[in-house]
Design an enzyme around this catalytic site. Structure first.
Site, PDB file in Angstrom:
ATOM      1  N   TYR A  49     -47.267 -57.812 -70.634  1.00 28.13           N
ATOM      2  CA  TYR A  49     -48.704 -58.030 -70.500  1.00 28.13           C
ATOM      3  C   TYR A  49     -49.144 -57.446 -69.169  1.00 28.13           C
ATOM      4  CZ  TYR A  49     -53.105 -60.809 -70.531  1.00 28.13           C
ATOM      5  OH  TYR A  49     -54.403 -61.230 -70.505  1.00 28.13           O
ATOM      6  N   LYS A 101     -49.315 -55.373 -74.064  1.00 27.75           N
ATOM      7  CA  LYS A 101     -50.761 -55.561 -74.098  1.00 27.75           C
ATOM      8  C   LYS A 101     -51.313 -55.051 -72.778  1.00 27.75           C
ATOM      9  CE  LYS A 101     -54.462 -59.004 -73.941  1.00 27.75           C
ATOM     10  NZ  LYS A 101     -54.823 -60.444 -73.851  1.00 27.75           N
TER      11      LYS A 101
END
Length: 300
Positions: free
Chosen positions: A139, A167
């Site tokens: 992330y 992400k």
């Protein structure tokens, strides 16, 4: 450790808000929201992330959020936010998520103490991936961690058997393109910056993990389906005219406060309450957000 989990993530995953009722997590409101989003054709869920105010949850509340989400998702994929500042802390959250029935873990760099050398970031992520009880998705959110996951680190760690994707919530599309060029062929990229979800998918992203999919899931589904059908013109129109204007409210006022205000405007949450240090938005701002929601839903 190489996990045997083969659950497939794709399309639009919703990073769920965490509804509050007084001093507690509102399990009923969270269940109803997840069920509504299942009906709207979301591809999966990401509880206890940034929009879910994970840093304001106690350990018990964290477990409640995950348990409620997994139960309400009824078999749909769940990627649990597992942010922590230490390797053991991150692994502990991943273990909790695995015990509850989540399918993957979303892992950030340590926040507050940033690495003094890129090798430190690689060592942290590799140590987590080595012993994680679930498949790991990285992330990248430098606004909250103080630094990005360098593309070279993504390239290296991305070869780990237990690291499945990333992400990107940096808002830096050049970063996204650099990672897309470097990453292994089977590495899954998700756009976390809502206004970049359409260009991201057109440039090879698997999909998006986007705060506003809590609020206007039908719009994100329309964008997803337009890209899948090769209707670039429609996909671009959905992104530019329906997603981007509302997303600017999130950028200006904060993801959890703006998303909860938007959910309240749709009648999907009874209250837009957030926890300190976040502050609930004033009535004038809520009215502006409601107008943006109405605009996004009115255009086809």
């Amino acid at each position: 450790m190489s996990t045997s989990n083969t659950v497939s993530f794709e399309g639009v995953l919703c990073p769920l808000v965490t509804p509050f009722a007084g001093d507690s997590v509102d399990e009923t409101a969270l269940t109803e929201l997840v069920e509504r989003l299942v009906d709207a054709d979301m591809n999966g869920f990401v509880p206890a992330g940034t929009t879910g105010e994970f840093a304001s949850l106690t350990s018990e509340e964290y477990r409640v959020v995950l348990e409620t989400t997994v139960a309400a998702a009824d078999g749909m994929p769940v990627m649990a936010g597992t942010a922590a500042t230490t390797v053991p802390g991150t692994l502990g959250r991943i273990e909790t998520a695995a015990d509850i029935g989540a399918d993957a873990a979303l892992v950030v760099l340590p926040y507050f103490h940033s690495a003094n050398d890129p090798a430190g970031n690689e060592a942290f992520l590799s140590a987590v991936a080595d012993d994680a009880a679930l498949p790991v998705y990285l992330y990248n959110i430098p606004a909250c961690t103080g630094q990005e996951i360098p593309p070279a680190t993504v390239e290296s760690v991305g070869r780990h058997d237990n690291v499945r994707g990333l992400k990107d919530s940096s808002g830096d599309f050049n970063y996204f393109l650099d990672v897309a060029t470097r990453a292994p062929d089977d590495f899954q990229l998700y756009q976390g910056f809502d206004s970049h979800v359409v260009p991201g998918m057109l440039m090879g992203a698997e999909g998006g993990i986007n705060a506003l999919s809590n609020v206007i899931p039908e719009v994100f589904v329309a964008a997803r389906d337009a890209v899948a059908m090769g209707d670039v013109e429609r996909a671009r129109a959905v992104g530019a005219k329906r997603i981007a204007p509302l997303f600017q409210q999130c950028v200006t006022h904060g993801f959890a406060p703006a998303t909860k205000a938007a959910l309240e405007s749709r009648g999907w949450l009874e209250t837009a309450a957030v926890r300190p240090p976040l502050v609930e938005l004033d009535e004038q701002t809520k009215e502006e957000i409601e107008m943006s929601v109405d605009h996004a839903l009115a255009i086809d």
